[in-house]
Write a protein that holds these residues in place. Structure first.
Motif, PDB file in Angstrom:
ATOM      1  N   ARG A   1       0.855  -1.189   0.000  1.00 37.69           N
ATOM      2  CA  ARG A   1       0.000   0.000   0.000  1.00 37.69           C
ATOM      3  C   ARG A   1       0.894   1.243   0.000  1.00 37.69           C
ATOM      4  O   ARG A   1       1.852   1.318   0.783  1.00 37.69           O
ATOM      5  CB  ARG A   1      -0.907   0.036   1.231  1.00 37.69           C
ATOM      6  CG  ARG A   1      -1.952  -1.050   1.281  1.00 37.69           C
ATOM      7  CD  ARG A   1      -2.733  -0.975   2.593  1.00 37.69           C
ATOM      8  NE  ARG A   1      -3.755  -1.995   2.658  1.00 37.69           N
ATOM      9  CZ  ARG A   1      -4.996  -1.856   2.224  1.00 37.69           C
ATOM     10  NH1 ARG A   1      -5.366  -0.692   1.681  1.00 37.69           N
ATOM     11  NH2 ARG A   1      -5.870  -2.829   2.325  1.00 37.69           N
ATOM     12  N   ASP A   2       0.561   2.184  -0.861  1.00 39.14           N
ATOM     13  CA  ASP A   2       1.379   3.398  -0.919  1.00 39.14           C
ATOM     14  C   ASP A   2       0.581   4.507  -1.588  1.00 39.14           C
ATOM     15  O   ASP A   2      -0.535   4.275  -2.100  1.00 39.14           O
ATOM     16  CB  ASP A   2       2.677   3.132  -1.683  1.00 39.14           C
ATOM     17  CG  ASP A   2       3.750   4.158  -1.385  1.00 39.14           C
ATOM     18  OD1 ASP A   2       3.535   5.008  -0.494  1.00 39.14           O
ATOM     19  OD2 ASP A   2       4.795   4.133  -2.065  1.00 39.14           O
ATOM     20  N   GLN A   3       1.164   5.698  -1.605  1.00 40.42           N
ATOM     21  CA  GLN A   3       0.559   6.810  -2.313  1.00 40.42           C
ATOM     22  C   GLN A   3       1.655   7.709  -2.881  1.00 40.42           C
ATOM     23  O   GLN A   3       2.789   7.708  -2.402  1.00 40.42           O
ATOM     24  CB  GLN A   3      -0.348   7.630  -1.398  1.00 40.42           C
ATOM     25  CG  GLN A   3       0.388   8.433  -0.340  1.00 40.42           C
ATOM     26  CD  GLN A   3      -0.550   9.301   0.462  1.00 40.42           C
ATOM     27  OE1 GLN A   3      -1.537   8.818   1.010  1.00 40.42           O
ATOM     28  NE2 GLN A   3      -0.252  10.590   0.535  1.00 40.42           N
ATOM     29  N   LEU A   4       1.301   8.425  -3.912  1.00 41.36           N
ATOM     30  CA  LEU A   4       2.218   9.371  -4.535  1.00 41.36           C
ATOM     31  C   LEU A   4       1.399  10.519  -5.111  1.00 41.36           C
ATOM     32  O   LEU A   4       0.172  10.437  -5.205  1.00 41.36           O
ATOM     33  CB  LEU A   4       3.077   8.683  -5.598  1.00 41.36           C
ATOM     34  CG  LEU A   4       2.348   7.863  -6.674  1.00 41.36           C
ATOM     35  CD1 LEU A   4       1.928   8.738  -7.846  1.00 41.36           C
ATOM     36  CD2 LEU A   4       3.247   6.742  -7.168  1.00 41.36           C
TER      37      LEU A   4
ATOM     38  N   PRO B   1      -3.134  13.479  -4.604  1.00 43.87           N
ATOM     39  CA  PRO B   1      -2.661  12.187  -4.085  1.00 43.87           C
ATOM     40  C   PRO B   1      -3.257  11.004  -4.867  1.00 43.87           C
ATOM     41  O   PRO B   1      -4.461  10.972  -5.120  1.00 43.87           O
ATOM     42  CB  PRO B   1      -3.136  12.185  -2.630  1.00 43.87           C
ATOM     43  CG  PRO B   1      -4.281  13.149  -2.600  1.00 43.87           C
ATOM     44  CD  PRO B   1      -3.974  14.204  -3.619  1.00 43.87           C
ATOM     45  N   PHE B   2      -2.395  10.092  -5.208  1.00 47.26           N
ATOM     46  CA  PHE B   2      -2.792   8.870  -5.906  1.00 47.26           C
ATOM     47  C   PHE B   2      -2.523   7.700  -4.965  1.00 47.26           C
ATOM     48  O   PHE B   2      -1.372   7.399  -4.639  1.00 47.26           O
ATOM     49  CB  PHE B   2      -1.999   8.717  -7.199  1.00 47.26           C
ATOM     50  CG  PHE B   2      -2.278   7.438  -7.935  1.00 47.26           C
ATOM     51  CD1 PHE B   2      -3.431   7.272  -8.665  1.00 47.26           C
ATOM     52  CD2 PHE B   2      -1.368   6.372  -7.880  1.00 47.26           C
ATOM     53  CE1 PHE B   2      -3.690   6.089  -9.342  1.00 47.26           C
ATOM     54  CE2 PHE B   2      -1.611   5.184  -8.549  1.00 47.26           C
ATOM     55  CZ  PHE B   2      -2.775   5.049  -9.289  1.00 47.26           C
TER      56      PHE B   2
ATOM     57  N   ALA C   1      -7.000   1.354  -6.736  1.00 49.78           N
ATOM     58  CA  ALA C   1      -6.403   2.681  -6.824  1.00 49.78           C
ATOM     59  C   ALA C   1      -7.499   3.725  -6.732  1.00 49.78           C
ATOM     60  O   ALA C   1      -8.663   3.464  -7.066  1.00 49.78           O
ATOM     61  CB  ALA C   1      -5.625   2.847  -8.128  1.00 49.78           C
ATOM     62  N   SER C   2      -7.119   4.922  -6.266  1.00 50.11           N
ATOM     63  CA  SER C   2      -8.058   6.048  -6.218  1.00 50.11           C
ATOM     64  C   SER C   2      -7.287   7.331  -6.467  1.00 50.11           C
ATOM     65  O   SER C   2      -6.148   7.516  -6.014  1.00 50.11           O
ATOM     66  CB  SER C   2      -8.768   6.100  -4.861  1.00 50.11           C
ATOM     67  OG  SER C   2      -7.832   6.310  -3.805  1.00 50.11           O
ATOM     68  N   TRP C   3      -7.958   8.260  -7.195  1.00 43.82           N
ATOM     69  CA  TRP C   3      -7.326   9.540  -7.533  1.00 43.82           C
ATOM     70  C   TRP C   3      -8.398  10.524  -7.993  1.00 43.82           C
ATOM     71  O   TRP C   3      -9.259  10.181  -8.816  1.00 43.82           O
ATOM     72  CB  TRP C   3      -6.294   9.334  -8.647  1.00 43.82           C
ATOM     73  CG  TRP C   3      -5.654  10.598  -9.132  1.00 43.82           C
ATOM     74  CD1 TRP C   3      -4.655  11.302  -8.542  1.00 43.82           C
ATOM     75  CD2 TRP C   3      -5.999  11.311 -10.333  1.00 43.82           C
ATOM     76  NE1 TRP C   3      -4.329  12.412  -9.275  1.00 43.82           N
ATOM     77  CE2 TRP C   3      -5.134  12.450 -10.382  1.00 43.82           C
ATOM     78  CE3 TRP C   3      -6.925  11.115 -11.354  1.00 43.82           C
ATOM     79  CZ2 TRP C   3      -5.202  13.375 -11.434  1.00 43.82           C
ATOM     80  CZ3 TRP C   3      -6.993  12.045 -12.380  1.00 43.82           C
ATOM     81  CH2 TRP C   3      -6.132  13.161 -12.414  1.00 43.82           C
ATOM     82  N   ALA C   4      -8.365  11.688  -7.419  1.00 47.31           N
ATOM     83  CA  ALA C   4      -9.245  12.781  -7.822  1.00 47.31           C
ATOM     84  C   ALA C   4     -10.719  12.374  -7.869  1.00 47.31           C
ATOM     85  O   ALA C   4     -11.457  12.753  -8.775  1.00 47.31           O
ATOM     86  CB  ALA C   4      -8.810  13.320  -9.181  1.00 47.31           C
ATOM     87  N   GLY C   5     -11.147  11.592  -6.900  1.00 43.43           N
ATOM     88  CA  GLY C   5     -12.542  11.164  -6.852  1.00 43.43           C
ATOM     89  C   GLY C   5     -12.821   9.875  -7.591  1.00 43.43           C
ATOM     90  O   GLY C   5     -13.863   9.250  -7.374  1.00 43.43           O
ATOM     91  N   PHE C   6     -11.918   9.441  -8.465  1.00 41.29           N
ATOM     92  CA  PHE C   6     -12.090   8.186  -9.193  1.00 41.29           C
ATOM     93  C   PHE C   6     -11.498   7.035  -8.373  1.00 41.29           C
ATOM     94  O   PHE C   6     -10.462   7.192  -7.707  1.00 41.29           O
ATOM     95  CB  PHE C   6     -11.398   8.253 -10.552  1.00 41.29           C
ATOM     96  CG  PHE C   6     -12.014   9.225 -11.511  1.00 41.29           C
ATOM     97  CD1 PHE C   6     -13.095   8.855 -12.302  1.00 41.29           C
ATOM     98  CD2 PHE C   6     -11.521  10.522 -11.615  1.00 41.29           C
ATOM     99  CE1 PHE C   6     -13.669   9.759 -13.189  1.00 41.29           C
ATOM    100  CE2 PHE C   6     -12.084  11.430 -12.500  1.00 41.29           C
ATOM    101  CZ  PHE C   6     -13.173  11.050 -13.283  1.00 41.29           C
TER     102      PHE C   6
ATOM    103  N   ILE D   1     -15.660   0.220 -10.709  1.00 40.34           N
ATOM    104  CA  ILE D   1     -15.170   1.549 -11.052  1.00 40.34           C
ATOM    105  C   ILE D   1     -16.174   2.567 -10.524  1.00 40.34           C
ATOM    106  O   ILE D   1     -17.383   2.426 -10.727  1.00 40.34           O
ATOM    107  CB  ILE D   1     -15.013   1.712 -12.574  1.00 40.34           C
ATOM    108  CG1 ILE D   1     -14.050   0.664 -13.127  1.00 40.34           C
ATOM    109  CG2 ILE D   1     -14.532   3.111 -12.920  1.00 40.34           C
ATOM    110  CD1 ILE D   1     -13.962   0.664 -14.638  1.00 40.34           C
ATOM    111  N   GLY D   2     -15.662   3.584  -9.835  1.00 40.23           N
ATOM    112  CA  GLY D   2     -16.572   4.573  -9.264  1.00 40.23           C
ATOM    113  C   GLY D   2     -16.022   5.993  -9.333  1.00 40.23           C
ATOM    114  O   GLY D   2     -14.821   6.210  -9.560  1.00 40.23           O
TER     115      GLY D   2
END
Length: 639
Positions: A346-349, A355-356, A479-484, A574-575
């Protein structure tokens, strides 16, 4: 197939199954002291199953202007109705006490009792020769052409109970040293009261959180968490018939061959063994848990041994002069060795200044099972034997197809034992020809056979595969990014063997029944012919895959041994979550739109588009409905 087409064309065959269930759950909690809690719960389940099965005579025609009527088997004129009621009562009472001393020693004690009761009642009635093909009711029973009135009424009732006491003690010292001791003492009505009705099943585990020790602190920068585990557990199995411990007298009626009265006969079930008691599953486990790189990478590993002891199986020491089947005894053991691995990251960048977050998880396990005790001194291949690898598939070796009629005619090995249909074909198709399957003479005696069907003399058969799954794995990605957000889950098996059983129509097609109507659109490409000598299936011959040990495709062989290895995309989601700055204006706290799909793709090795590799072994003739693809679109809304 099997006359099903005629039934489908006749809408008077009707089946109706109905199940009603009611469940009641209740729980009471009482806390007389700060650290003492008592709980009592009671569960009641009622189930009613009603079945109505109607079948009628069916007319058919094989020749012009000649109509015949089927009146036997599934085409008898009869109505069968049954009702099965089931009541289950479960009561649990237990108390839990926990206490800590000197802020270092932590104890937790739990004691309780468990009672279960199962009751079944069945009533079944069957009547023949109804006066109407349309109305289905047992009051419409009539007579056959010879004036016979035929009915059959039966019923059954059974009850079983389980009572046990259990306890568990947990202790830890500063969360570093962990100890758990437990056990159950159970008694069941499924065993005779004079023959070991009760059993004690202990368990225990220890753990050491090495990373909490003082000497380990310099290692924290490399490996933040390290824990070692070891456990032992035992569990009893009493899932046998409610009255398998008792002999019964069965009363039957018979018809005289040339008519007349129906005398009653009484038969007694075979004698029983005296040591009929609990099966025991004993589990040993060693494990390690660790995390590193600021807890971004975690790893868990377990190695286990599971011994199943005192399995209830048929005794093999009874001589043929005994006159009946051998009784079941607690005479068999098997051992399973395996391991389980799991790893996650688990990580983020930052991606485009946002943040991703992402995560990857993998699981993998494998095991083997061996028969360690079984009453089969002659090591007959019809059952287990000591030292056998559980799930072995014994079959013949093959060497492709005969290339020419001359090669088939001059083959110096006698294949009569596996060529019944071929040797009894009509006209020019009688006897081996080009395109027929060529079997290998492993023992060199010039005859394809099963030998004495023992481990020492198996004839021309050998181990060609195993039915047990190997290399079972799963993978999750998210994965999640910018609401996706997106998440996926894959699962699969790396190895598993399966031989299509006789009459598996979805695989064999017309090789089983030549009048089959379910034939894949490209099946003709798999059929041998002079223009297609490298086809998958042999020379076209009906019924060679139908049944028996004397037909070239019905007998197990390596040519058509199937791999059930597969990888399936079990879930994809997918959301998109709308920003709060948009939704708060409408007093919506959270709004997410998503799409979810189940069983979207399957990669498989089996030579069939109509058999699911995960369900092939679920039903004898592979006629199980495959997994369905499911698509869901939804909205999560919070005000």
């Amino acid at each position: 197939m099997d006359g099903v087409s005629a039934i489908l064309d006749n809408d008077k065959h009707k089946n109706k199954d109905q199940t009603d269930q009611i469940g009641i759950m209740s729980e009471l909690t009482y806390k007389p002291l700060k650290n003492l809690i008592f709980k009592a719960n009671f569960n009641y389940t009622y189930s009613s199953d009603r079945y109505s099965n109607r079948q009628t005579n069916v007319s058919y025609s094989r020749y012009p202007n000649l109509v015949e009527t089927l009146t036997t088997g599934r085409f008898e004129d009869k109505l069968a109705e049954s009702n099965r009621n089931y009541n289950k009562y479960v009561f649990n009472l237990f108390g839990t006490y926990n206490k800590s001393f000197l802020e270092a020693h932590n104890f937790k004690l739990m004691l309780g009792t468990n009672w279960e009761n199962d009751q079944y009642k069945t009533v079944k009635a069957t009547g023949w020769y109804l006066m109407s093909d349309e109305a289905n009711d047992l009051s419409l029973l009539g007579e056959s052409e010879d004036g016979t009135r035929r009915t059959d009424v039966s019923g059954g009732r059974s009850e079983s109970a389980l009572f046990g006491v259990f306890g568990r003690l947990n202790y830890d010292y500063k969360g570093k040293y962990l100890l758990e001791l437990g056990g159950r003492y159970d008694g069941t009505s499924r065993f005779h009261r004079d023959r070991k009705r009760w059993g004690f099943f202990p368990s225990g585990s220890i753990g050491w959180r090495v990373s909490d020790e003082e000497f380990y602190q310099p290692m924290k920068t490399i490996l933040e968490d390290l824990k070692l585990r070891m456990s032992y557990g035992s569990l009893g199995n009493q899932q046998v018939g409610a009255y398998d411990f008792a002999q019964f007298i069965n009363i039957q009626t018979q018809n005289y061959l040339f008519g007349g009265n129906k005398p009653s006969t009484a038969t007694i079930t075979p004698p029983l063994a005296g040591n009929y008691t609990w099966e025991k599953a004993i589990h040993y486990n060693w494990g390690i848990d660790l995390s590193t790189l600021n807890n971004r990478l975690t790893f868990n590993a377990d190695y286990y041994i599971r011994d199943t002891k005192d399995m209830l199986t048929l005794s093999g020491l009874i001589p043929a002069t005994y006159g009946t089947t051998a009784p079941k005894t607690n005479s068999s053991n098997l051992r399973t060795r395996g391991y389980e691995l799991s790893i996650s990251w688990r990580d983020q960048l930052n991606l485009l200044q946002k943040p991703f977050h992402y995560q990857v998880g993998l699981t993998f396990n494998d095991y083997k099972t061996e028969i360690t005790k079984y009453d089969n001194p002659g090591k007959s291949l019809t059952t287990w034997w000591k030292g056998q690898r559980y799930g072995e598939i014994w079959g013949y070796k093959t060497d492709g197809f005969f290339k020419t009629d001359e090669e088939a005619k001059n083959y110096d090995v006698d294949q009569t034992a596996v060529n019944f249909i071929i040797n009894n074909s009509a006209g020019a198709e009688r006897g081996l020809r080009a395109g027929d399957l060529k079997f290998v003479d492993l023992n060199g005696d010039g005859i394809i056979s099963r030998g004495r069907n023992t481990l020492d003399e198996p004839g021309d058969r050998t181990v060609i595969g195993n039915t047990e799954p190997r290399y079972i794995y799963g993978a999750s990605l998210g994965a999640s990014w910018a609401g996706f957000d997106i998440s996926t889950f894959f699962q699969g098996i790396g190895r598993r063997d399966w031989y299509p059983p006789a009459d598996a129509m979805a695989f064999w097609g017309p090789y089983s029944r030549p009048y089959a109507t379910l034939i894949p659109h490209n099946f003709h490409r798999d059929i041998w012919s002079e223009d297609n000598p490298n086809a998958y299936f042999p020379r076209p011959r009906g019924y060679v895959a139908l049944q028996g040990n004397d037909r070239e495709l019905a007998v197990v062989n390596d040519k058509y041994l199937q791999s059930l290895a597969y990888c399936r995309l079990k879930n994809l989601t997918i959301g998109y979550t709308l920003p709060n700055t948009w939704t708060r204006k409408t007093k919506i706290e959270h709004l997410r739109i998503y799409f979810s799909g189940e069983n979207l793709f399957t990669w498989k090795s089996i030579h069939s588009d109509y058999i699911d590799p995960e369900q092939a072994v679920a039903q004898g003739r592979a006629r199980t409905y495959p997994f369905q693809k499911t698509y869901t679109v939804g909205i999560d809304l919070t005000f």
